[in-house]
Design a protein around this motif. Structure first.
Motif, PDB file in Angstrom:
ATOM      1  N   CYS A  29      65.547  40.185  -6.941  1.00 35.60           N
ATOM      2  CA  CYS A  29      66.615  40.902  -6.236  1.00 35.60           C
ATOM      3  C   CYS A  29      67.908  40.882  -7.050  1.00 35.60           C
ATOM      4  O   CYS A  29      68.347  39.818  -7.489  1.00 35.60           O
ATOM      5  CB  CYS A  29      66.831  40.241  -4.879  1.00 35.60           C
ATOM      6  SG  CYS A  29      68.208  40.940  -3.960  1.00 35.60           S
TER       7      CYS A  29
ATOM      8  N   ARG B 121      70.729  41.235  -5.866  1.00 32.76           N
ATOM      9  CA  ARG B 121      71.804  40.693  -5.034  1.00 32.76           C
ATOM     10  C   ARG B 121      71.734  39.177  -4.918  1.00 32.76           C
ATOM     11  O   ARG B 121      72.718  38.486  -5.110  1.00 32.76           O
ATOM     12  CB  ARG B 121      71.723  41.315  -3.636  1.00 32.76           C
ATOM     13  CG  ARG B 121      73.043  41.886  -3.200  1.00 32.76           C
ATOM     14  CD  ARG B 121      72.992  42.757  -1.984  1.00 32.76           C
ATOM     15  NE  ARG B 121      72.348  42.180  -0.828  1.00 32.76           N
ATOM     16  CZ  ARG B 121      72.405  42.729   0.386  1.00 32.76           C
ATOM     17  NH1 ARG B 121      73.099  43.835   0.558  1.00 32.76           N
ATOM     18  NH2 ARG B 121      71.767  42.201   1.389  1.00 32.76           N
ATOM     19  N   CYS B 122      70.514  38.662  -4.631  1.00 34.45           N
ATOM     20  CA  CYS B 122      70.429  37.211  -4.394  1.00 34.45           C
ATOM     21  C   CYS B 122      69.465  36.518  -5.350  1.00 34.45           C
ATOM     22  O   CYS B 122      69.381  35.287  -5.346  1.00 34.45           O
ATOM     23  CB  CYS B 122      70.026  36.937  -2.948  1.00 34.45           C
ATOM     24  SG  CYS B 122      68.280  37.220  -2.616  1.00 34.45           S
TER      25      CYS B 122
ATOM     26  N   CYS C 255      63.570  42.786  -1.149  1.00 31.07           N
ATOM     27  CA  CYS C 255      63.791  41.367  -1.438  1.00 31.07           C
ATOM     28  C   CYS C 255      63.182  40.517  -0.326  1.00 31.07           C
ATOM     29  O   CYS C 255      63.395  40.779   0.858  1.00 31.07           O
ATOM     30  CB  CYS C 255      65.295  41.106  -1.555  1.00 31.07           C
ATOM     31  SG  CYS C 255      65.658  39.365  -1.743  1.00 31.07           S
TER      32      CYS C 255
ATOM     33  N   CYS D 228      66.865  38.281   1.048  1.00 28.70           N
ATOM     34  CA  CYS D 228      67.918  38.947   1.839  1.00 28.70           C
ATOM     35  C   CYS D 228      67.506  40.314   2.368  1.00 28.70           C
ATOM     36  O   CYS D 228      68.295  40.986   3.021  1.00 28.70           O
ATOM     37  CB  CYS D 228      69.189  39.064   1.007  1.00 28.70           C
ATOM     38  SG  CYS D 228      69.090  40.297  -0.318  1.00 28.70           S
TER      39      CYS D 228
ATOM     40  N   TYR E 164      67.123  43.089   0.928  1.00 28.45           N
ATOM     41  CA  TYR E 164      67.775  44.237   0.267  1.00 28.45           C
ATOM     42  C   TYR E 164      66.709  45.162  -0.332  1.00 28.45           C
ATOM     43  O   TYR E 164      65.769  44.704  -0.985  1.00 28.45           O
ATOM     44  CB  TYR E 164      68.682  43.701  -0.840  1.00 28.45           C
ATOM     45  CG  TYR E 164      69.333  44.749  -1.720  1.00 28.45           C
ATOM     46  CD1 TYR E 164      70.242  45.661  -1.196  1.00 28.45           C
ATOM     47  CD2 TYR E 164      69.043  44.810  -3.082  1.00 28.45           C
ATOM     48  CE1 TYR E 164      70.849  46.604  -2.009  1.00 28.45           C
ATOM     49  CE2 TYR E 164      69.643  45.754  -3.910  1.00 28.45           C
ATOM     50  CZ  TYR E 164      70.544  46.651  -3.362  1.00 28.45           C
ATOM     51  OH  TYR E 164      71.136  47.580  -4.157  1.00 28.45           O
TER      52      TYR E 164
HETATM   53 ZN   LIG Z   1      67.941  39.478  -2.145  1.00 26.07          ZN
END
Ligand SMILES: [Zn+2]
Length: 292
Positions: free
Chosen positions: A133, A135-136, A151, A154, A156
């Motif tokens: 991911c 983002r995380c 993901c 999270c 996403y």
């Molecule tokens: Zn994520």
């Protein structure tokens, strides 16, 4: 009537139905008899059959077992499932294979094979850049029935990135303004081109790239054609424009040269597979069949 640019390699329409992209469909459970494309960025390991490169069928060559990563099912060609995988840079082609580089001006493959190589390369690039991911950092999984990844942490949803770029032919009567990058084949010239920036319309990007790269102004900017360019994920949007004023001043941080050429005496041009050549062939001549 101008012939359509849809036949250009890498545009899916060019296959006329011979290739069907996977679009997130479930991959077949085994690869027996399938096409397996092995590559590292723009270098492909193809089977050498009668002097012509072909995508190997059936299985990974014994010399490459354990060395091919990110194998992904990316579609079906003439009813045969297609896979692509990557190897480390510098891996020697196994016996019976050749190394084919998709470098501008050096492409010897058929349009279908060239398009398959490009789409396979794009598929492995997406796999290599989407397994976690953005983002995380957690692991992702494919979203059923789509190209995207979700993901596991999270949740996403992440989809392949397409990067629009503009490419423009500048005309002035019986001459055209061409540019040259230092790493191109000796004597080759092409068109002004560059990526669209955040917040820009395609038209604004074209005017900005022209101003930055060659220092002139244009009028009558008109869209003519587009081509998907999977190295790794560009959409080339082609325009023609009429010179309006200014002195040609090449931006030497990007270009080796930019100059006017008479249409009757053009230099070495990009290959037939490219939208640059398509635009030059169809729109360079002010009174030609392709003139807007
Ligand atoms: Zn994520």
């Amino acid at each position: 009537m101008v012939s359509s640019a849809s036949h250009l390699p890498f545009n899916l329409e060019s296959f006329e139905g011979r290739f069907v992209p996977a679009n997130g469909s479930a991959a077949p459970v085994d690869r027996e008899g399938h096409l397996i494309l092995i590559q590292n960025q723009d270098i492909f390991l193809l089977e050498n059959r009668d002097g012509a490169g072909r995508i190997p069928r059936g299985s990974i060559p014994p010399a490459l077992i354990g060395r091919v990563e990110s194998i992904v099912h990316f579609g079906t060609y003439l009813g045969v499932p297609c896979w692509a995988g990557t190897v480390e840079p510098g891996v020697e082609p196994p016996t019976g294979f050749v190394r084919e580089r998709l470098a501008p001006g050096q492409i010897r493959l058929s349009d279908d094979l060239l398009s398959l190589c490009g789409l396979g390369q794009q598929a492995t690039y997406w796999e290599a850049t989407s397994w976690h991911c953005p983002r995380c950092g957690e692991q992702t999984v494919s979203i059923r029935g789509e190209r995207g990844k979700r993901c596991l942490g999270c949740k996403y949803d992440h989809y392949p990135h397409l990067h629009p770029a503009v490419i423009v032919l500048i005309r002035d009567g019986d001459r055209v303004l061409l540019t040259r990058k230092s790493f191109w084949a000796k004597g080759r010239y092409g068109l002004v081109a560059g990526f669209v920036d955040i917040g820009e319309s395609l038209e604004a990007a074209a005017h900005r790239e022209i101003r930055e790269e060659v220092g002139v102004t244009v009028r009558d900017l008109q869209y003519v054609a587009s081509q998907y360019w999977p190295f790794p994920s560009q959409l080339m949007v082609g325009f023609v424009a009429t010179y309006a004023g200014g002195e040609v001043r090449p931006d030497h941080t990007e270009l080796e040269d930019a100059r006017w050429f008479p249409i009757a005496d053009l230099p070495d041009l990009p290959g037939q597979h490219s939208i640059a050549r398509f635009i030059l062939d169809h729109y360079a001549r002010p009174n030609g069949a392709g003139t807007l």
